[in-house]
Design an enzyme around this catalytic site. Structure first.
Site, PDB file in Angstrom:
ATOM      1  N   SER A 224      33.438  33.642  42.431  1.00  0.00           N
ATOM      2  CA  SER A 224      34.580  34.003  41.602  1.00  0.00           C
ATOM      3  C   SER A 224      35.741  34.433  42.513  1.00  0.00           C
ATOM      4  O   SER A 224      36.123  33.684  43.408  1.00  0.00           O
ATOM      5  CB  SER A 224      34.186  35.100  40.616  1.00  0.00           C
ATOM      6  OG  SER A 224      35.213  35.345  39.688  1.00  0.00           O
ATOM      7  N   ASP A 437      31.793  26.275  33.137  1.00  0.00           N
ATOM      8  CA  ASP A 437      32.727  27.346  33.507  1.00  0.00           C
ATOM      9  C   ASP A 437      34.104  27.048  32.914  1.00  0.00           C
ATOM     10  O   ASP A 437      34.708  26.011  33.208  1.00  0.00           O
ATOM     11  CB  ASP A 437      32.818  27.426  35.037  1.00  0.00           C
ATOM     12  CG  ASP A 437      33.541  28.674  35.533  1.00  0.00           C
ATOM     13  OD1 ASP A 437      34.286  29.285  34.746  1.00  0.00           O
ATOM     14  OD2 ASP A 437      33.365  29.028  36.712  1.00  0.00           O
ATOM     15  N   HIS A 471      30.908  30.821  33.722  1.00  0.00           N
ATOM     16  CA  HIS A 471      31.330  31.397  34.997  1.00  0.00           C
ATOM     17  C   HIS A 471      30.287  32.343  35.571  1.00  0.00           C
ATOM     18  O   HIS A 471      30.131  32.457  36.786  1.00  0.00           O
ATOM     19  CB  HIS A 471      32.661  32.120  34.807  1.00  0.00           C
ATOM     20  CG  HIS A 471      33.279  32.609  36.083  1.00  0.00           C
ATOM     21  ND1 HIS A 471      33.700  31.769  37.083  1.00  0.00           N
ATOM     22  CD2 HIS A 471      33.522  33.871  36.528  1.00  0.00           C
ATOM     23  CE1 HIS A 471      34.193  32.479  38.087  1.00  0.00           C
ATOM     24  NE2 HIS A 471      34.091  33.755  37.777  1.00  0.00           N
TER      25      HIS A 471
END
Length: 490
Positions: A224, A437, A471
């Protein structure tokens, strides 16, 4: 005569009219007394009352673990105890990307494994937006960390082989200097804290590495926002980074991601308790933080997972709510997915500093490794090698990836991104993307891989993962994420 007839009719119908009026008055009285109830709104007022009544309300500085009644695969989330991490204090000014200077700063960090005599087995693990340095349990803090199943003997970051360092980023609130920290005059920085960049966070981390005597990393690993930091580390210090792992990251924040984070900042700053960032001696903006976390949680997972996990199931009735064949909908949460988001917001809203959320999410928005953006900031890589020419003739066409076909038409910024990534071309890089995601879509990882190859890199590995976790796959998919990372690092 007509007057008499009309009044005679009114007199005859008066009892019926009086009865109707009485009925209407009764209905109106009932309607007036049936005041609507909104438990979801009352919860905010109840939380505020508790905060006012407690002298320990400041974003719940206890290290309590998440409730054991939490459902789902989420890893536990808790504020680390200050006694469980190390602190490096840098006593010299740090020049920041956007022209400001921090006179000094602290970096909180934790470590796992054993540092080799030559100090060449170090992995720097970069965190996401709101994570602490507590990535895995330690002797000082046995609480599970946010990457617990990925760190340890025989795991993705094998502590039999590597010495792993994880920091709380500059701008954070878990031991590193941020808006909630004291300035040299002893006052909270609050929103007087300077705007940060991802590069600033990495610069601070490398000051820590200097202090520890680590000249070169075995690898820079992140997911991330950590995936942004891992790329930034290699870009800034190409001679000091042996390998890069970027999981669900990007080299250029997209408008979609910026929009999602803007929405979070907007609801937070609209909370009157935010008070332009000056809330440290008063009530924190807990309602704004709760709403911001709800928005964020939606971006962290995927629609298919919501469907599998919650469907359209309704929440269980609470004590005092009578079951009926036809359940009346309410304006407060009815569906399980609503109560889940409510719970996630409640768990987070007092555990993280609101100003840190604003500053760090903004740093994510500002991240852009295209050459014009880097030139505008006057960014230069710290390297002992002669710089490569940045003309288009020095770049090659990207080699098609085995995992995805090359796009028919590249985006307008693609050549500029390839030019900006040239300092990374000699570093082996692993890129992982997740098809579900929505915050960092796989198109961004594909673009990163293609741009690296156009920049001249021949050591890029790319894996695209399925699954429904969105995600948050980097937190949950130990088999695929962990296996790919371990294989690459070995």
């Amino acid at each position: 005569m007509n007057f008499i007839v009309r009044n005679s009719f009114r007199l005859r119908t008066l009892p019926h009219r009086l009865s109707s009026l009485t009925s209407l008055r009764h209905q109106a009285t009932c309607a007036a007394t049936a005041i609507p109830s909104f438990p979801c709104v009352d919860a905010h007022a109840a939380r505020e009352s508790k905060l006012l009544a407690s002298s320990f309300y400041r974003y719940s500085q206890t290290g309590t673990r998440a409730s054991s009644t939490d459902s789902g695969p989420e890893p536990p989330y808790a504020r680390p105890n200050p006694l469980s991490y190390h602190t490096y204090r840098h006593r010299y000014p740090l020049e920041l990307t956007y022209g400001s200077t921090l006179p000094s700063f602290d970096i909180a960090y934790e470590t796992w494994g054993t540092l080799s005599p030559s100090r060449d087995n170090v992995i720097l693990l970069h965190t996401g937006l709101s994570a602490s340095s507590h990535a895995a349990s330690t002797e000082l803090n046995p609480t599970e960390g946010w990457w617990e199943k990925f760190i340890g003997p025989g795991r993705a970051l094998d502590t039999n082989q590597f010495f792993v360092i994880c920091t709380n980023v500059l701008g954070g609130c878990y031991g590193s200097t941020g808006p909630s920290s004291l300035d040299p005059e002893g006052q909270r920085y609050a929103t007087r804290f300077p705007i940060l960049s991802i590069f600033d966070m990495v610069q601070a981390q490398f000051k820590l590495l200097d202090h520890l005597g680590v000249q070169k990393l075995y690898a820079s690993v992140g997911s991330s926002m950590g995936g942004m930091q891992s790329l930034a580390a290699g870009w800034l210090f190409p001679d000091r980074v042996g390998k890069i792992v970027s999981i669900s990251g990007t080299a250029r924040s997209s408008p979609g991601s910026i929009a999602m984070r803007h929405a979070q900042r907007s609801v937070l700053m609209a909370d009157p308790n935010w008070n332009n960032g000056s809330y440290y001696d008063d009530l924190p903006p807990h309602t704004g933080m709760k709403l911001a976390r709800q928005i964020a949680t939606i971006t962290y997972r995927s629609g298919p997972e919501w469907d599998q996990r919650f469907g359209r199931k309704l929440r269980e009735l609470k004590d005092g709510e009578s079951p009926s064949p036809l359940r009346s909908p309410t304006l407060c949460p009815d569906f399980l997915i609503e109560t889940y988001l409510d719970h996630q917001g409640e768990q987070f809203c007092l555990k993280y500093d609101a100003n840190s959320l604003l500053y760090i999410s903004k740093a994510m928005d500002l991240f852009d490794l295209t050459l014009p953006a880097l030139q505008e900031l006057a960014m230069t890589a710290v390297t002992h090698a002669p710089p490569s020419p940045s003309t288009s003739s020095s770049r090659q066409s990207p080699v098609p990836s085995k995992s995805h076909p090359p796009p028919l038409h590249y985006s307008p910024h693609f050549p500029e991104l390839a030019a900006g990534l040239e300092p990374l071309k000699s570093i082996p890089i692993l890129v992982l993307g997740v098809q579900s995601d929505i915050l960092f879509p796989v198109e961004q990882q594909r673009e990163l891989v293609d741009a690296l190859r156009m920049a001249g890199s021949t050591q890029v590995s790319y894996f695209e993962l399925g699954g429904v976790w969105g995600h948050d796959t980097f937190l949950l998919d130990v088999l695929n994420v962990g296996g790919a990372v371990r294989g690459f690092l070995s």
